[in-house]
Design a protein around this motif. Structure first.
Motif, PDB file in Angstrom:
ATOM      1  N   LEU A  21       0.881  -1.143   0.056  1.00 26.35           N
ATOM      2  CA  LEU A  21      -0.007  -0.004   0.090  1.00 26.35           C
ATOM      3  C   LEU A  21       0.915   1.244   0.002  1.00 26.35           C
ATOM      4  CD1 LEU A  21      -2.850  -1.038   2.447  1.00 26.35           C
ATOM      5  CD2 LEU A  21      -3.031  -0.865   0.261  1.00 26.35           C
ATOM      6  N   GLU A  22       1.934   1.184   0.873  1.00 32.07           N
ATOM      7  CA  GLU A  22       2.564   2.345   0.612  1.00 32.07           C
ATOM      8  C   GLU A  22       3.391   2.821  -0.537  1.00 32.07           C
ATOM      9  OE1 GLU A  22       4.328   2.172   5.473  1.00 32.07           O
ATOM     10  OE2 GLU A  22       5.584   1.470   3.869  1.00 32.07           O
ATOM     11  N   ILE A  23       3.896   1.499  -1.324  1.00 30.73           N
ATOM     12  CA  ILE A  23       4.581   1.682  -2.830  1.00 30.73           C
ATOM     13  C   ILE A  23       3.268   2.337  -3.382  1.00 30.73           C
ATOM     14  CG2 ILE A  23       5.236   0.436  -4.688  1.00 30.73           C
ATOM     15  CD1 ILE A  23       6.350  -1.524  -2.628  1.00 30.73           C
ATOM     16  N   VAL A  24       2.124   1.900  -3.691  1.00 30.36           N
ATOM     17  CA  VAL A  24       0.937   2.466  -4.339  1.00 30.36           C
ATOM     18  C   VAL A  24       0.425   3.702  -4.086  1.00 30.36           C
ATOM     19  CG1 VAL A  24      -0.990   1.679  -5.447  1.00 30.36           C
ATOM     20  CG2 VAL A  24       0.572  -0.058  -5.065  1.00 30.36           C
ATOM     21  N   GLU A  25       0.025   3.784  -2.741  1.00 36.37           N
ATOM     22  CA  GLU A  25      -0.817   4.862  -2.292  1.00 36.37           C
ATOM     23  C   GLU A  25       0.227   5.918  -1.491  1.00 36.37           C
ATOM     24  OE1 GLU A  25      -3.927   5.648  -3.056  1.00 36.37           O
ATOM     25  OE2 GLU A  25      -4.325   3.434  -3.964  1.00 36.37           O
ATOM     26  N   GLY A  26       1.338   5.840  -0.973  1.00 36.34           N
ATOM     27  CA  GLY A  26       2.050   6.555  -0.114  1.00 36.34           C
ATOM     28  C   GLY A  26       1.705   6.306   1.247  1.00 36.34           C
ATOM     29  N   ARG A  84      -1.937   7.465   3.037  1.00 34.29           N
ATOM     30  CA  ARG A  84      -3.135   6.660   2.527  1.00 34.29           C
ATOM     31  C   ARG A  84      -2.885   5.327   3.185  1.00 34.29           C
ATOM     32  NH1 ARG A  84      -5.470   9.092  -2.072  1.00 34.29           N
ATOM     33  NH2 ARG A  84      -6.796   6.990  -2.100  1.00 34.29           N
ATOM     34  N   ALA A  85      -1.760   4.682   2.928  1.00 37.58           N
ATOM     35  CA  ALA A  85      -1.783   3.248   3.428  1.00 37.58           C
ATOM     36  C   ALA A  85      -2.049   3.158   4.805  1.00 37.58           C
ATOM     37  CB  ALA A  85      -0.361   2.932   3.311  1.00 37.58           C
ATOM     38  N   ARG A  86      -1.838   4.194   5.698  1.00 32.48           N
ATOM     39  CA  ARG A  86      -2.188   3.937   7.087  1.00 32.48           C
ATOM     40  C   ARG A  86      -3.719   4.117   7.169  1.00 32.48           C
ATOM     41  NH1 ARG A  86       0.397   7.972  11.134  1.00 32.48           N
ATOM     42  NH2 ARG A  86      -1.081   6.596  12.485  1.00 32.48           N
ATOM     43  N   LEU A  87      -4.152   5.171   6.582  1.00 27.83           N
ATOM     44  CA  LEU A  87      -5.700   5.138   6.487  1.00 27.83           C
ATOM     45  C   LEU A  87      -6.381   3.944   5.793  1.00 27.83           C
ATOM     46  CD1 LEU A  87      -8.130   7.067   6.840  1.00 27.83           C
ATOM     47  CD2 LEU A  87      -7.965   7.737   4.500  1.00 27.83           C
ATOM     48  N   MET A  88      -5.757   3.255   4.964  1.00 28.31           N
ATOM     49  CA  MET A  88      -6.408   2.113   4.373  1.00 28.31           C
ATOM     50  C   MET A  88      -6.262   0.919   5.064  1.00 28.31           C
ATOM     51  SD  MET A  88      -5.072   2.543   0.192  1.00 28.31           S
ATOM     52  CE  MET A  88      -6.363   1.689  -0.514  1.00 28.31           C
ATOM     53  N   LEU A  89      -5.082   0.821   5.847  1.00 31.84           N
ATOM     54  CA  LEU A  89      -5.032  -0.295   6.942  1.00 31.84           C
ATOM     55  C   LEU A  89      -6.061  -0.085   7.911  1.00 31.84           C
ATOM     56  CD1 LEU A  89      -1.244  -0.886   7.263  1.00 31.84           C
ATOM     57  CD2 LEU A  89      -2.992  -2.474   6.501  1.00 31.84           C
ATOM     58  N   GLY A 113      -8.857  -2.617   8.754  1.00 29.38           N
ATOM     59  CA  GLY A 113      -9.307  -3.191   9.989  1.00 29.38           C
ATOM     60  C   GLY A 113     -10.648  -3.135  10.342  1.00 29.38           C
ATOM     61  N   GLN A 114     -11.131  -1.740  10.307  1.00 28.52           N
ATOM     62  CA  GLN A 114     -12.559  -1.468  10.668  1.00 28.52           C
ATOM     63  C   GLN A 114     -13.539  -2.575  10.072  1.00 28.52           C
ATOM     64  OE1 GLN A 114     -12.814   2.590   9.714  1.00 28.52           O
ATOM     65  NE2 GLN A 114     -13.166   3.065  12.113  1.00 28.52           N
ATOM     66  N   ARG A 115     -13.260  -2.553   8.686  1.00 26.90           N
ATOM     67  CA  ARG A 115     -14.378  -3.552   8.012  1.00 26.90           C
ATOM     68  C   ARG A 115     -14.176  -5.129   8.667  1.00 26.90           C
ATOM     69  NH1 ARG A 115     -15.293  -3.320   1.844  1.00 26.90           N
ATOM     70  NH2 ARG A 115     -15.267  -1.034   1.549  1.00 26.90           N
ATOM     71  N   ALA A 119     -12.344   5.428  -2.191  1.00 26.64           N
ATOM     72  CA  ALA A 119     -12.762   4.140  -1.352  1.00 26.64           C
ATOM     73  C   ALA A 119     -13.441   4.499   0.000  1.00 26.64           C
ATOM     74  CB  ALA A 119     -11.576   3.332  -0.904  1.00 26.64           C
ATOM     75  N   LEU A 120     -13.122   5.785   0.439  1.00 23.87           N
ATOM     76  CA  LEU A 120     -13.607   6.290   1.724  1.00 23.87           C
ATOM     77  C   LEU A 120     -15.068   6.610   1.304  1.00 23.87           C
ATOM     78  CD1 LEU A 120     -13.613   6.769   4.789  1.00 23.87           C
ATOM     79  CD2 LEU A 120     -12.416   9.132   4.204  1.00 23.87           C
ATOM     80  N   LEU A 121     -15.262   7.332   0.188  1.00 18.17           N
ATOM     81  CA  LEU A 121     -16.281   7.903  -0.096  1.00 18.17           C
ATOM     82  C   LEU A 121     -17.581   6.784  -0.574  1.00 18.17           C
ATOM     83  CD1 LEU A 121     -18.075  10.442  -0.827  1.00 18.17           C
ATOM     84  CD2 LEU A 121     -17.125  10.227  -3.323  1.00 18.17           C
ATOM     85  N   TYR A 122     -17.053   5.663  -1.235  1.00 21.46           N
ATOM     86  CA  TYR A 122     -17.866   4.691  -1.290  1.00 21.46           C
ATOM     87  C   TYR A 122     -18.484   4.087   0.012  1.00 21.46           C
ATOM     88  CZ  TYR A 122     -19.530  -0.040  -2.391  1.00 21.46           C
ATOM     89  OH  TYR A 122     -20.153  -1.246  -2.419  1.00 21.46           O
TER      90      TYR A 122
END
Lengths: 170, 310
Positions: free
Chosen positions: B21-26, B29-34, B38-40, B233-236
């Motif tokens: 994720l860090e490679i693709v999103e920085g 964003r990687a932290r937010l996505m993780l 995790g929430q899901r 992704a967050l919006l969706y």
């Protein structure tokens, strides 16, 4: 029998604080620590053993003893070729609870080899080896008494298991 | 009962996911996505087991065993007060080489939120990877800004009756008709969500929208209802949650042009396709105004194929 190399998954079952982690530590690292720390998740240790010309990589899955939700817990049993069902000689309830551990294990993997270990044999026993043996016979399992502290029968238990697993996979 | 399938992964899998994720999103964003992943996962776990709890004080006996089973870390609930909980994590599998426990933080948030049926967020106030003894998590309740307050205006007749379970594209330079439809639905008891590029306070004043939750597509992240337009992704996820919890609702998505300028057409089209699916299964309605002059003809045709034209 053909020689070969096998990777086999083995589970350790039994209530919390019966000594599952200590047995693994004794067998894999030959150490023992009196301090008790509740395990979390599942720890997998690898030990290579040679039996009858075959090499077995035993992947030992030390499973959390506090049962919470069966579905989550039983995920760890999948693919296991055998198990040690461990009880504590100083706590008779841990022998009684083996029934449920064995039941859930066998419901996932079927009739795989299981060896019952009466652990903490170095301490004052609250039930006898005969009682343990009788239970083992009733469920078709070999029974051994072990002590992770002194190392009594720990090596032997894994050797016996290795042979049974090899018979099962060959 | 049907057995629930689970799979087992080694702890290092999370570190690999983070790296990808860090490679693709920085990093950020990687932290937010993780965290969101995790929430899901936390929500799904509780949902699978059919667990619930009526208060924060009750949940200790539920959280501790399921947490220990997952193998993310040891857990100790330090304090429990109404609306807030402090949790200590030891031996976290994530907390290494300066990396914080983002998946674990999200997992905890998901578990608590699903158990209590309210939204709880989690901050990691201390992490052992930054030299602290343990990882300290603060769990706190967040007032759900996406909860609609509906009211039914009995004195006026509803002007529009759009078929439920469908998404509509409305081609107009200024989204007046889209708002007219939306206001009409909101006034007549339909739970509504407004996703807009315009500043929500202005929209509320102009259209007299009361009790309607807003999501503001903006880089300004100061407001609780702000949503980064590049984070589709967050919006969706927000729209999906709203639609799932408010079946038969209406969603206005105003600002497609802005989303396309931030993400490219393909990404926005995919977002619309996902939303469209949720709209269909929940008997809801999506209205998406778009200025046709802002799009190449081919892209507009694609939108018209996916959504109904109003």
């Amino acid at each position: 029998m053909p020689e070969g190399k096998y990777i086999i998954k083995l589970c350790l079952l039994g209530d919390g604080a019966v000594g599952k982690t200590s047995l693994v530590r004794r067998y894999v690292f030959d150490v023992f620590d009196d301090k008790y720390l509740v395990s979390f998740g599942t720890k997998v240790s690898k030990k290579t053993m040679s039996i009858e010309g075959s090499e077995i990589d035993l992947m030992i899955w030390d499973i959390l003893g506090q049962k919470s939700h069966a579905a989550l817990h039983e995920a760890y049993y999948r693919g296991a070729a055998g198990a040690f069902a461990v009880c504590d000689y100083t706590r008779p309830d841990t022998l009684k609870n083996l029934k449920s551990w064995l039941g859930s294990f066998r419901s996932i993997v079927g009739e795989m080899p299981v060896i019952i270990l009466g652990n903490k044999s170095d301490l004052e026993k609250r039930f006898t080896f005969q009682e343990l043996e009788a239970y083992g016979q009733s469920v078709g399992c070999l029974v051994l008494e072990t002590s992770a502290k002194t190392g009594q029968n720990v090596e032997l238990a894994f050797e016996q298991m290795g042979k049974k697993l090899l018979e099962a996979v060959r | 009962m049907r057995p629930l399938p689970f799979f087992v992964m080694p702890g290092i899998a999370l570190a690999h996911l983070r790296e990808e994720l860090e490679i693709v999103e920085g990093d950020q964003r990687a932290r937010l996505m993780l965290y969101r992943y995790g929430q899901r996962c936390g929500r799904a776990l509780v949902e699978s087991f059919g667990l619930s709890s009526s208060s924060l004080s009750e949940i200790r006996s539920i959280i501790e065993p399921i947490w220990m089973e997952a193998g993310l870390s040891r857990i100790k609930i330090d304090s429990l007060e109404e609306g807030e909980m402090v949790v200590n994590l030891e031996e976290s599998v994530e907390s290494k080489e300066g990396k914080t426990c983002d998946f674990g933080r999200g997992y905890l948030s998901g578990i608590v939120s699903q158990l209590l049926g309210k939204r709880y967020e989690v901050d990691e106030v201390e992490c052992s990877s930054q030299g602290y003894m343990t990882c300290v998590m603060q769990v706190y309740e967040v007032v759900d800004s996406l909860r609609p307050v509906t009211h039914d205006d009995q004195e006026t007749i509803r002007k529009y009756n759009l078929g439920s379970g469908y998404s509509y594209i409305i081609k107009e330079e200024v989204p007046d008709q889209a708002y007219d439809i939306f206001v009409d639905a909101a006034k007549h008891g339909t739970p509504c969500l407004c996703v807009t590029r315009e500043y929500p306070e202005k929209v509320k004043d102009r259209w007299e929208l009361k009790g309607v939750p807003f999501l503001w597509l903006s880089m300004d992240q100061e407001k609780p209802y702000s949503r980064d337009p590049a984070n589709v992704a967050l919006l969706y996820s927000d729209i999906k949650t709203f639609v799932t919890e408010n079946k038969g609702c209406m969603v206005l998505l105003s600002g497609l042009e802005y989303l396309i300028s931030q993400n490219g057409f393909q990404k926005v089209l995919k977002l619309l396709q996902h939303i469209n699916d949720r709209i269909a299964v929940t008997d809801s309605v999506l209205i998406a105004p778009i200025s046709p002059l802002t799009l190449p003809e081919g892209d507009l045709k694609m939108l018209e194929k996916e959504l109904r034209s109003f």
